[in-house]
Motif scaffolding. Structure first.
Motif, PDB file in Angstrom:
ATOM      1  N   UNK A 268       0.862  -1.175   0.000  1.00 24.37           N
ATOM      2  CA  UNK A 268       0.000   0.000   0.000  1.00 24.37           C
ATOM      3  C   UNK A 268       0.900   1.227   0.000  1.00 24.37           C
ATOM      4  N   UNK A 269       0.555   2.232  -0.791  1.00 26.28           N
ATOM      5  CA  UNK A 269       1.303   3.493  -0.773  1.00 26.28           C
ATOM      6  C   UNK A 269       0.323   4.648  -0.635  1.00 26.28           C
ATOM      7  N   UNK A 270       0.813   5.726  -0.055  1.00 29.06           N
ATOM      8  CA  UNK A 270      -0.006   6.926   0.039  1.00 29.06           C
ATOM      9  C   UNK A 270       0.907   8.152   0.100  1.00 29.06           C
ATOM     10  N   UNK A 271       0.340   9.297  -0.253  1.00 28.90           N
ATOM     11  CA  UNK A 271       1.043  10.563  -0.172  1.00 28.90           C
ATOM     12  C   UNK A 271       0.435  11.401   0.933  1.00 28.90           C
ATOM     13  N   UNK A 272       1.294  12.009   1.722  1.00 35.95           N
ATOM     14  CA  UNK A 272       0.876  12.995   2.712  1.00 35.95           C
ATOM     15  C   UNK A 272       1.709  14.232   2.434  1.00 35.95           C
ATOM     16  N   UNK A 273       1.143  15.144   1.667  1.00 36.49           N
ATOM     17  CA  UNK A 273       1.911  16.299   1.208  1.00 36.49           C
ATOM     18  C   UNK A 273       2.993  15.815   0.261  1.00 36.49           C
ATOM     19  N   UNK A 274       4.243  16.114   0.586  1.00 34.79           N
ATOM     20  CA  UNK A 274       5.368  15.673  -0.246  1.00 34.79           C
ATOM     21  C   UNK A 274       5.982  14.366   0.248  1.00 34.79           C
ATOM     22  N   UNK A 275       5.426  13.805   1.324  1.00 38.37           N
ATOM     23  CA  UNK A 275       5.958  12.571   1.905  1.00 38.37           C
ATOM     24  C   UNK A 275       5.248  11.375   1.274  1.00 38.37           C
ATOM     25  N   UNK A 276       6.039  10.418   0.782  1.00 36.49           N
ATOM     26  CA  UNK A 276       5.496   9.195   0.215  1.00 36.49           C
ATOM     27  C   UNK A 276       5.686   8.069   1.229  1.00 36.49           C
ATOM     28  N   UNK A 277       4.609   7.381   1.550  1.00 33.87           N
ATOM     29  CA  UNK A 277       4.658   6.325   2.567  1.00 33.87           C
ATOM     30  C   UNK A 277       4.408   4.987   1.888  1.00 33.87           C
ATOM     31  N   UNK A 278       5.344   4.063   2.090  1.00 29.45           N
ATOM     32  CA  UNK A 278       5.226   2.703   1.572  1.00 29.45           C
ATOM     33  C   UNK A 278       4.920   1.801   2.747  1.00 29.45           C
ATOM     34  N   UNK A 279       3.843   1.027   2.646  1.00 30.79           N
ATOM     35  CA  UNK A 279       3.417   0.167   3.743  1.00 30.79           C
ATOM     36  C   UNK A 279       3.482  -1.299   3.307  1.00 30.79           C
ATOM     37  N   UNK A 280       4.042  -2.105   4.198  1.00 26.64           N
ATOM     38  CA  UNK A 280       4.151  -3.551   3.979  1.00 26.64           C
ATOM     39  C   UNK A 280       3.370  -4.264   5.071  1.00 26.64           C
ATOM     40  N   UNK A 281       2.520  -5.211   4.669  1.00 25.07           N
ATOM     41  CA  UNK A 281       1.686  -5.954   5.612  1.00 25.07           C
ATOM     42  C   UNK A 281       2.258  -7.358   5.797  1.00 25.07           C
ATOM     43  N   UNK A 282       2.506  -7.716   7.030  1.00 23.62           N
ATOM     44  CA  UNK A 282       2.976  -9.048   7.379  1.00 23.62           C
ATOM     45  C   UNK A 282       1.987  -9.657   8.370  1.00 23.62           C
ATOM     46  N   UNK A 283       2.117 -10.930   8.638  1.00 23.36           N
ATOM     47  CA  UNK A 283       1.202 -11.610   9.552  1.00 23.36           C
ATOM     48  C   UNK A 283       1.270 -11.000  10.952  1.00 23.36           C
ATOM     49  N   UNK A 284       2.474 -10.672  11.405  1.00 23.41           N
ATOM     50  CA  UNK A 284       2.675 -10.211  12.779  1.00 23.41           C
ATOM     51  C   UNK A 284       2.811  -8.707  12.942  1.00 23.41           C
ATOM     52  N   UNK A 285       2.886  -7.960  11.833  1.00 25.62           N
ATOM     53  CA  UNK A 285       3.128  -6.525  11.960  1.00 25.62           C
ATOM     54  C   UNK A 285       2.866  -5.796  10.644  1.00 25.62           C
ATOM     55  N   UNK A 286       2.886  -4.478  10.745  1.00 24.66           N
ATOM     56  CA  UNK A 286       2.841  -3.592   9.588  1.00 24.66           C
ATOM     57  C   UNK A 286       4.073  -2.701   9.683  1.00 24.66           C
ATOM     58  N   UNK A 287       4.728  -2.492   8.546  1.00 28.69           N
ATOM     59  CA  UNK A 287       5.922  -1.651   8.504  1.00 28.69           C
ATOM     60  C   UNK A 287       5.673  -0.512   7.518  1.00 28.69           C
ATOM     61  N   UNK A 288       5.937   0.709   7.956  1.00 29.73           N
ATOM     62  CA  UNK A 288       5.814   1.891   7.112  1.00 29.73           C
ATOM     63  C   UNK A 288       7.201   2.496   6.894  1.00 29.73           C
ATOM     64  N   UNK A 289       7.480   2.855   5.642  1.00 30.90           N
ATOM     65  CA  UNK A 289       8.708   3.575   5.299  1.00 30.90           C
ATOM     66  C   UNK A 289       8.303   4.953   4.793  1.00 30.90           C
ATOM     67  N   UNK A 290       8.947   5.992   5.307  1.00 36.20           N
ATOM     68  CA  UNK A 290       8.611   7.372   4.979  1.00 36.20           C
ATOM     69  C   UNK A 290       9.714   7.973   4.104  1.00 36.20           C
ATOM     70  N   UNK A 291       9.347   8.286   2.864  1.00 37.15           N
ATOM     71  CA  UNK A 291      10.280   8.855   1.900  1.00 37.15           C
ATOM     72  C   UNK A 291       9.981  10.339   1.712  1.00 37.15           C
ATOM     73  N   UNK A 292      11.050  11.134   1.753  1.00 36.11           N
ATOM     74  CA  UNK A 292      10.948  12.577   1.594  1.00 36.11           C
ATOM     75  C   UNK A 292      11.711  12.997   0.345  1.00 36.11           C
ATOM     76  N   UNK A 293      11.289  14.109  -0.293  1.00 37.46           N
ATOM     77  CA  UNK A 293      12.060  14.610  -1.430  1.00 37.46           C
ATOM     78  C   UNK A 293      13.462  15.009  -0.964  1.00 37.46           C
ATOM     79  N   UNK A 294      14.450  14.728  -1.803  1.00 39.19           N
ATOM     80  CA  UNK A 294      15.830  15.066  -1.449  1.00 39.19           C
ATOM     81  C   UNK A 294      15.974  16.568  -1.239  1.00 39.19           C
TER      82      UNK A 294
END
Length: 74
Positions: free
Chosen positions: A6-32
């Motif tokens: 799953x991905x989403x944008x919050x302003x200029x921040x791009x969030x990549x979400x990974x779903x696992x059986x035991x957890x959810x992990x979000x990575x927050x990417x910002x423009x350089x």
């Protein structure tokens, strides 16, 4: 980890979400910088799949490692 589940944008921040059986992990990417389309990872978060649920970091890490090895073997 391959394409995000799953991905989403919050302003200029791009969030990549990974779903696992035991957890959810979000990575927050910002423009350089203001004018760059290149994104850099600045933060990440791990949480339980259930609101206020308990999180066992070792189970989540093991699951991420297995998923990663499966991607590399393809």
């Amino acid at each position: 980890l391959g394409p995000a589940h799953f991905t989403r944008l919050e302003g200029t921040i791009e969030i990549w979400q990974y779903h696992f059986t035991n957890c959810i992990v979000d990575f927050f990417f910002y423009p350089k910088n203001e004018k760059a389309s290149l994104l850099i990872l600045k933060n990440w978060d791990v949480r339980s799949r259930m609101v206020d649920g308990s999180l066992t970091h070792s189970l989540c890490q093991t699951e991420i490692n297995i998923y990663h090895r499966q991607l590399l073997s393809k």
